[in-house]
Design a protein around this motif. Structure first.
Motif, mmCIF file in Angstrom:
data_model
loop_
_atom_site.group_PDB
_atom_site.id
_atom_site.type_symbol
_atom_site.label_atom_id
_atom_site.label_comp_id
_atom_site.label_asym_id
_atom_site.label_seq_id
_atom_site.Cartn_x
_atom_site.Cartn_y
_atom_site.Cartn_z
ATOM 1 N N LEU A 1 40.494 47.193 34.503
ATOM 2 C CA LEU A 1 39.928 46.630 35.728
ATOM 3 C C LEU A 1 40.942 45.822 36.544
ATOM 4 O O LEU A 1 40.572 45.122 37.482
ATOM 5 C CB LEU A 1 38.747 45.725 35.380
ATOM 6 C CG LEU A 1 37.539 46.432 34.748
ATOM 7 C CD1 LEU A 1 36.542 45.406 34.223
ATOM 8 C CD2 LEU A 1 36.865 47.354 35.759
ATOM 9 N N SER A 2 42.223 45.945 36.213
ATOM 10 C CA SER A 2 43.220 45.067 36.829
ATOM 11 C C SER A 2 43.359 45.256 38.325
ATOM 12 O O SER A 2 43.727 44.321 39.036
ATOM 13 C CB SER A 2 44.581 45.267 36.154
ATOM 14 O OG SER A 2 45.030 46.596 36.325
ATOM 15 N N GLU A 3 43.087 46.453 38.834
ATOM 16 C CA GLU A 3 43.194 46.699 40.278
ATOM 17 C C GLU A 3 41.850 47.100 40.865
ATOM 18 O O GLU A 3 41.772 47.829 41.850
ATOM 19 C CB GLU A 3 44.247 47.781 40.542
ATOM 20 C CG GLU A 3 45.654 47.326 40.179
ATOM 21 C CD GLU A 3 46.713 48.363 40.468
ATOM 22 O OE1 GLU A 3 47.420 48.219 41.477
ATOM 23 O OE2 GLU A 3 46.838 49.329 39.691
ATOM 24 N N ASN A 4 40.785 46.562 40.289
ATOM 25 C CA ASN A 4 39.432 46.828 40.757
ATOM 26 C C ASN A 4 38.986 45.660 41.634
ATOM 27 O O ASN A 4 38.720 44.555 41.142
ATOM 28 C CB ASN A 4 38.488 47.005 39.558
ATOM 29 C CG ASN A 4 37.095 47.426 39.956
ATOM 30 O OD1 ASN A 4 36.469 46.779 40.787
ATOM 31 N ND2 ASN A 4 36.620 48.492 39.348
ATOM 32 N N ALA A 5 38.917 45.897 42.938
ATOM 33 C CA ALA A 5 38.595 44.819 43.882
ATOM 34 C C ALA A 5 37.191 44.268 43.652
ATOM 35 O O ALA A 5 36.962 43.057 43.762
ATOM 36 C CB ALA A 5 38.735 45.336 45.311
ATOM 37 N N ASP A 6 36.246 45.146 43.313
ATOM 38 C CA ASP A 6 34.877 44.679 43.066
ATOM 39 C C ASP A 6 34.832 43.735 41.864
ATOM 40 O O ASP A 6 34.092 42.745 41.869
ATOM 41 C CB ASP A 6 33.940 45.862 42.827
ATOM 42 C CG ASP A 6 33.740 46.711 44.075
ATOM 43 O OD1 ASP A 6 34.015 46.199 45.187
ATOM 44 O OD2 ASP A 6 33.335 47.882 43.940
ATOM 45 N N PHE A 7 35.624 44.028 40.846
ATOM 46 C CA PHE A 7 35.677 43.157 39.670
ATOM 47 C C PHE A 7 36.280 41.801 40.042
ATOM 48 O O PHE A 7 35.743 40.743 39.672
ATOM 49 C CB PHE A 7 36.507 43.816 38.571
ATOM 50 C CG PHE A 7 36.711 42.954 37.352
ATOM 51 C CD1 PHE A 7 35.637 42.544 36.585
ATOM 52 C CD2 PHE A 7 37.991 42.554 36.992
ATOM 53 C CE1 PHE A 7 35.834 41.741 35.460
ATOM 54 C CE2 PHE A 7 38.193 41.762 35.869
ATOM 55 C CZ PHE A 7 37.116 41.352 35.102
ATOM 56 N N ALA A 8 37.392 41.809 40.767
ATOM 57 C CA ALA A 8 38.020 40.549 41.178
ATOM 58 C C ALA A 8 37.049 39.707 41.991
ATOM 59 O O ALA A 8 36.959 38.480 41.813
ATOM 60 C CB ALA A 8 39.288 40.840 41.982
ATOM 61 N N GLU A 9 36.319 40.352 42.867
ATOM 62 C CA GLU A 9 35.348 39.645 43.710
ATOM 63 C C GLU A 9 34.208 39.071 42.877
ATOM 64 O O GLU A 9 33.788 37.920 43.076
ATOM 65 C CB GLU A 9 34.802 40.604 44.765
ATOM 66 C CG GLU A 9 33.987 39.949 45.858
ATOM 67 C CD GLU A 9 33.720 40.928 46.986
ATOM 68 O OE1 GLU A 9 34.178 40.658 48.109
ATOM 69 O OE2 GLU A 9 33.058 41.958 46.736
ATOM 70 N N ALA A 10 33.717 39.875 41.904
ATOM 71 C CA ALA A 10 32.621 39.417 41.052
ATOM 72 C C ALA A 10 33.048 38.235 40.189
ATOM 73 O O ALA A 10 32.268 37.308 39.940
ATOM 74 C CB ALA A 10 32.137 40.562 40.168
ATOM 75 N N VAL A 11 34.301 38.252 39.725
ATOM 76 C CA VAL A 11 34.820 37.139 38.923
ATOM 77 C C VAL A 11 34.828 35.854 39.747
ATOM 78 O O VAL A 11 34.351 34.795 39.311
ATOM 79 C CB VAL A 11 36.237 37.463 38.405
ATOM 80 C CG1 VAL A 11 36.882 36.222 37.790
ATOM 81 C CG2 VAL A 11 36.175 38.583 37.382
ATOM 82 N N GLU A 12 35.368 35.935 40.969
ATOM 83 C CA GLU A 12 35.428 34.758 41.828
ATOM 84 C C GLU A 12 34.026 34.282 42.207
ATOM 85 O O GLU A 12 33.761 33.070 42.245
ATOM 86 C CB GLU A 12 36.241 35.076 43.087
ATOM 87 C CG GLU A 12 37.694 35.483 42.819
ATOM 88 C CD GLU A 12 38.606 34.286 42.569
ATOM 89 O OE1 GLU A 12 38.107 33.145 42.511
ATOM 90 O OE2 GLU A 12 39.829 34.501 42.419
#
Length: 667
Positions: A85-96
């Motif tokens: 998931l390192s370059e998954n924008a949806d994951f980064a957004e969900a984390v934040e």
């Protein structure tokens, strides 16, 4: 400041992140699948959370489970490593959105650079030179044909959401475009869930260069110099080095400037890599073209760490904590040269096909090399994840010193229980042109005859194998091989499917051996001319650690040996030889061959049937395609004949050794 970090990855990168975090006083949480219950990264972390079954789609790729694990353990940050998931924008957004720090760039940046086509558009606007091609929304075959004709063959097809060489194909001519695009789209859809592509000019005289950058998310970006990642197989890197060898100063200055400008164009935060194609030939010789930006830490980042003396994971954690860039550009100094070789569980002689199995022996070099690894002896390499075993990294004040250390480290590397690319890497590192820095993206293609030329076993190998196999308790009882008894005794030893007769005569000061090669029934039936017998004398002894001391025809040397499958793997330097002791009652009939096999080479999924029952098939024609270990494998007809039946349908899961096709060869 981050106090507890969840590492949303596995293998060597998870181990690496955990060690740096612990050094910084940060507690760590591991996540793991069924396949990784006892993996090193799980034991290394302070806590661990089970995600689910082995397939990544049911464990490491489920963002909700990872965020839930962070909340459950009180982790205030998540590091995605690379892959998954390192370059998954949806994951980064969900984390934040969950109030957790994402150790990486913003979701907006990941989206901007995650699509190769959108990234090229953005770089053109920022004045960064890009490779000629087409990256539009129209994905019709006609549009790709028109673009290819406009820019000229050969061309390169690249999945817009791709990475790591997945969904990338080179097309030599117009006749191959349609089929190649179909195959690449299947692979891209499976790997990324996105079958959109771009097309660009394939540059035959090219080097693959990249710039390591760091940004603070506030407009400040620095570089850590460049890396050369030109030597690749299947568009995936296997040896990298920093800095790039023999790079003209003007080109280097242009490259580093373009890398920093690319980062500034997206207000970059954290670690990133800007990849370029360097055209070294033709009218455009010396031109640097932007290819893509990887919004994460790269597998090859250790070479840049070695030449700067910096810990990039520490930089990531400090930037994510809001500390800004630790150093200014003028404070970052280049120190010497470094290499990284990727040790994979794969068979180089079979087009680098992944190899699965248990690591019955795993000896990695110490002293001369830094080793980044996430596996250990006794662990199983499964078909579910990337088959990397370790990264072997060396450093020296000069390129020649770093390369010599890499060669020596590869000579110390020993793996048994499955196939690896270690001997291939050693031949590559020793190649005269590689030693001179004369590399390109087609280096392996141009020098394949030398790189794939595996030596035949010689007298020391046969002597070492005989000594080792005599001590294996469950080796066949007959023929007896009694080194303490004066007699003429015979061993049937098999290498690469061909049995050989090994005659042993005990003499006063050791042993005299006579080897009769190619003693198979097939050789006799086919009337092959017998190979000349080899005669030599030897003495030897075997230590408990598998080391075998030999004197062969007066030459003293040391071999290494370990159990491998039903026989022994012998190492002389970096080269390895697999020898099997066979029963004399069946040895003469031993004729097995994997060539033309219609069975599954490993567990996987059938994706495509290329014919129908009753069809007449030409020798070598593809009968079906299966996907395993993130790669497509084509099962081909061993001879001209008729397809009788398929045993499986598209979407079916198959096990290693399953018969896939019923096929009748023509008379």
């Amino acid at each position: 400041m981050i106090t507890k970090l969840l590492i949303a990855n596995r293998g060597e990168i998870a181990c690496r992140i955990a060690r740096t975090a612990h050094r910084m006083g940060v507690r760590t949480v591991a996540v793991f699948s069924d396949a990784d219950c006892n993996a090193p990264h799980v034991r290394l972390c302070d806590e661990a959370i089970h995600l689910g079954p082995a397939p990544a789609a049911e464990s490491y790729l489920i963002a909700e489970k990872i965020i839930a694990a962070a909340k459950r353990t009180g982790a205030d940050a998540i590091h995605p490593g690379y892959g998954f998931l390192s370059e998954n924008a949806d994951f980064a957004e969900a984390v934040e959105d969950a109030g957790i720090i994402f150790v990486g760039p913003t979701a907006e940046t990941i989206r901007a650079m995650g699509s190769k086509s959108a990234a090229k558009d953005l770089m053109e606007e920022a004045g960064v030179p890009v490779t000629p091609g087409y990256q539009g929304e129209d994905q019709s075959l006609r549009t790709f044909r028109d673009a290819a004709e406009r820019i000229g063959y050969p061309v390169l097809l690249k999945a817009t959401a791709g990475g790591g060489g997945k969904g990338m194909r080179m097309v030599e001519n117009a006749a191959d475009l349609a089929d190649t695009l179909d195959s690449a789209r299947r692979e891209a859809k499976s790997a990324f869930g996105d079958e959109r592509f771009l097309i660009e000019k394939y540059v035959p005289h090219a080097r693959h260069l990249e710039v390591q950058i760091f940004g603070d998310g506030k407009g400040n970006v620095v570089h850590m110099f460049e890396r050369d990642c030109s030597v690749q197989r299947r568009h995936q890197k296997i040896i990298e080095e920093a800095p790039a060898p023999d790079l003209p100063p003007a080109v280097r200055a242009k490259l580093l400037e373009a890398g920093v400008n690319a980062g500034k164009a997206v207000n970059y935060r954290g670690a990133g890599t800007v990849e370029f194609l360097y055209d070294t030939g033709g009218q455009d010789g010396g031109q640097v073209y932007f290819m893509e930006m990887n919004t994460r830490l790269q597998v090859e980042h250790p070479v840049s760490e070695m030449i700067t003396g910096l810990d990039f994971v520490e930089w990531q954690l400090r930037i994510a904590s809001g500390d800004g860039l630790p150093y200014r550009q003028e404070d970052i100094v280049e120190l010497g040269h470094a290499f990284e070789a990727r040790l994979y569980a794969e068979d180089a002689s079979q087009n680098f096909a992944p190899s699965i199995g248990t690591l019955t022996t795993l000896h990695l070099p110490g002293g001369r090399a830094r080793i980044d690894s996430g596996v250990e002896e006794g662990q199983t390499i499964t078909p579910h994840y990337d088959p990397m075993i370790a990264k072997i990294i060396t450093h020296g004040a000069r390129r020649s010193i770093a390369l010599n250390r890499l060669v020596m480290a590869l000579e110390e590397t020993r793996v048994a229980g499955l196939e690896t690319n270690a001997p291939f890497l050693h031949r590559l590192a020793q190649h005269p042109k590689f030693a001179r820095g004369e590399v390109s993206t087609r280096f392996i293609e141009h020098h394949g005859s030398e790189l794939f030329d595996e030596p035949a076993p010689d007298a020391p190998v046969w002597a070492a194998a005989a000594l080792f196999l005599r001590h294996v308790p469950d080796a066949p009882a007959a023929p007896a091989f009694r080194l303490n008894r004066a007699a003429h005794e015979v061993l049937w030893l098999e290498h690469d499917g061909e049995p050989a007769l090994f005659h042993l005569y005990q003499e006063e000061d050791g042993y005299r051996a006579v080897l009769e090669p190619d003693a198979s029934a097939a050789a006799r039936r086919e009337g092959r001319e017998a190979k000349p017998a080899q005669s030599f004398t030897f003495t030897g002894s075997r230590a408990a650690n598998g080391e075998i001391s030999l004197t062969v025809n007066g030459r003293r040397l040391t071999a290494k040996a370990a159990r491998h499958g039903k026989g022994v793997r012998i190492w002389l330097g970096a080269e390895q030889f697999d020898i099997r002791l066979v029963d004399p009652l069946t040895g003469a009939q031993s004729e097995g061959s994997a060539e033309g096999s219609l069975t599954a080479p490993m567990p996987g999924i059938v994706t495509l049937l290329n014919a129908k029952p009753g069809d007449e098939i030409a020798a070598g024609a593809s009968l079906l395609v299966m996907e395993a270990m993130k790669m497509e494998h084509s099962i081909k007809a061993p001879a001209a004949g008729v397809l009788k039946a398929y045993r499986f349908s598209p979407g079916d899961q198959v096990k290693e050794g399953d018969l896939l096709v019923e096929f009748e060869a023509a008379e």
